[in-house]
Design a protein around this motif. Sequence first.
Motif, PDB file in Angstrom:
ATOM      1  N   UNK A  44      43.812  31.777  27.744  1.00 23.94           N
ATOM      2  CA  UNK A  44      43.593  32.240  29.121  1.00 23.94           C
ATOM      3  C   UNK A  44      44.334  33.533  29.450  1.00 23.94           C
ATOM      4  N   UNK A  45      45.344  33.866  28.623  1.00 26.88           N
ATOM      5  CA  UNK A  45      46.195  35.009  28.977  1.00 26.88           C
ATOM      6  C   UNK A  45      45.402  36.315  29.110  1.00 26.88           C
ATOM      7  N   UNK A  46      44.587  36.613  28.093  1.00 29.57           N
ATOM      8  CA  UNK A  46      43.874  37.895  28.117  1.00 29.57           C
ATOM      9  C   UNK A  46      42.897  37.982  29.300  1.00 29.57           C
ATOM     10  N   UNK A  47      42.041  36.957  29.514  1.00 26.78           N
ATOM     11  CA  UNK A  47      41.138  37.038  30.686  1.00 26.78           C
ATOM     12  C   UNK A  47      41.886  37.140  32.017  1.00 26.78           C
ATOM     13  N   UNK A  48      42.985  36.401  32.146  1.00 27.18           N
ATOM     14  CA  UNK A  48      43.755  36.450  33.394  1.00 27.18           C
ATOM     15  C   UNK A  48      44.289  37.859  33.632  1.00 27.18           C
ATOM     16  N   UNK A  49      44.768  38.470  32.568  1.00 30.96           N
ATOM     17  CA  UNK A  49      45.337  39.807  32.700  1.00 30.96           C
ATOM     18  C   UNK A  49      44.243  40.838  32.989  1.00 30.96           C
ATOM     19  N   UNK A  50      43.109  40.702  32.321  1.00 26.34           N
ATOM     20  CA  UNK A  50      41.975  41.628  32.558  1.00 26.34           C
ATOM     21  C   UNK A  50      41.502  41.532  34.008  1.00 26.34           C
ATOM     22  N   UNK A  51      41.504  40.316  34.539  1.00 22.02           N
ATOM     23  CA  UNK A  51      41.064  40.128  35.917  1.00 22.02           C
ATOM     24  C   UNK A  51      42.094  40.707  36.893  1.00 22.02           C
ATOM     25  N   UNK A  52      43.388  40.436  36.593  1.00 24.47           N
ATOM     26  CA  UNK A  52      44.453  40.880  37.501  1.00 24.47           C
ATOM     27  C   UNK A  52      44.536  42.404  37.551  1.00 24.47           C
ATOM     28  N   UNK A  53      44.237  43.076  36.444  1.00 25.84           N
ATOM     29  CA  UNK A  53      44.434  44.532  36.358  1.00 25.84           C
ATOM     30  C   UNK A  53      43.125  45.271  36.123  1.00 25.84           C
TER      31      UNK A  53
END
Lengths: 296, 296
Positions: A44-53
């Motif tokens: 989940x880390x990469x999708x969460x970060x892509x969404x946040x930024x």
Amino acid sequence: MSRPDWIALDWGTTHLRAWAMSASGTVLDERVSDRGMGRLDPDEFEPVLREACADWLGEGGVPMIACGMVGARQGWAEAAYAPVPCPPLSPALTAVPGRLDAWIIPGLSQSDPADVMRGEETQIAGFLALNPGWDGVLCLPGSHSKWAHVSAGEVVSFRSFMTGELFAALSAHTVLRHSIPAEGWDEAAFDAGVAETLSRPERLAAALFTIRAADILHGQDGAQARSRLSGLLIGAELAAAKPYWLGQQIGVIGAGGLASLYVRALGAQGAPATQANATAATLAGLTAAWKKRTQA
Amino acid sequence: MSRPDWIALDWGTTHLRAWAMSASGTVLDERVSDRGMGRLDPDEFEPVLREACADWLGEGGVPMIACGMVGARQGWAEAAYAPVPCPPLSPALTAVPGRLDAWIIPGLSQSDPADVMRGEETQIAGFLALNPGWDGVLCLPGSHSKWAHVSAGEVVSFRSFMTGELFAALSAHTVLRHSIPAEGWDEAAFDAGVAETLSRPERLAAALFTIRAADILHGQDGAQARSRLSGLLIGAELAAAKPYWLGQQIGVIGAGGLASLYVRALGAQGAPATQANATAATLAGLTAAWKKRTQA
């Protein structure tokens, strides 16, 4: 907003803090979310970060530097601890596998007494970047407070204290929950608690139950009970950390209230301490890591 | 079974223990249920007791003597604390309003340092009934361990330590939960933990986090971690209680394992302690209260 040159990330157990940065270290934009690593599965880390930024990342890859529990074994990518004594910023950042240009700052470890930190090393590096040539002891209050002996740009040794987590567990999961309210403060009760365990640390074990008994017998005020518990625990921490701070130059890195309590308690012992802003230290540490990486 | 002359009740937060007794103090029958006072509303006590002891009660009223948290403000009927110094069995038992012939043994209180006990006073009375003329210090390990100075048949002073509840809260509600298994024991790790905090109580605050760090860094065995936490906490209690036990005759009242740990730890300090069965002490104390009441 112009596209950032890099992104700074403080990714802990409970929160993700992100800053859009210019190459020179200016903050262009910032945001906070509750997507802490403690609630995320590895994928989940990469999708969460892509969404946040998303708006910062645009089409191409923007380099990212991250610190905190995101580098733990259960985190995004394990960044192996650097053993002390060493500079707070390990020369080698850990590359995150995947399609983002992301790097994690390793935590520090100490073999004996066994101890670890993740995130605080970045604040220490930031404090040193903001105070070049500083030697002494840094205190980083929190769930797991850290005391670090810093000399010649290196962390020589450090110790962790579960003071914040002890306060939370005692006031929520023991009989003290009936006597400790969620809010309220009494400075005199805090000071007395600190003085009691700092001078007689063996009394902590006996002092805790008196908080409950004083409520039952004398109807002790909740704010007094809460402040006394905080004082007893911080006093016990200061007693244990005395070999660290006695006669040393002291810096306390922390946001607002909690760090102020440490400064106040140390001051009462004739040990003046400088308080430094935690967010500024984190950002300065991430910036130092970014500069190191681009210069490497 | 012949109809009992009276019923003995040990009614604590989590359990109800009941014994059908003869006038001479012989146990005719016994039972245990999990209907502790912590789970009951005020109007549930009488029905729960009638159900638990239906076959003992028969048609008529059988006198009952109860000890424990059942006498707390949130319990069946509040039995006001008797202030120390005083005999462990207050001359006046508290009558429970209602249609049962039930009486509650009051707990003890101490004004300064503020402290209270409920249930342990009955065990102390029982220990003294079984060991007439005994002077010294009694230790009652548990969620809230008690240390009582007993002289000439009176409790002179006492202190409570949240050792058992601290162990539970630390191993279930802090980061240590990842490193402390529910089972497993390592005597050497326990002994080392006791020695560490008994000689240097100020180290407790720093020692707790090393349990987590030793697991992360060195893969410390779970049984070692669990035993070390227990040792650190009991060592801290013994350090704080040292003014009580040093140079005194010591009795440890407790069931099996936990009390044995205290006896072991005290023995390592050159302080031999006698271990007494907790249930036997409770029953002897309830019997002493019954006799006092019938003779009054």
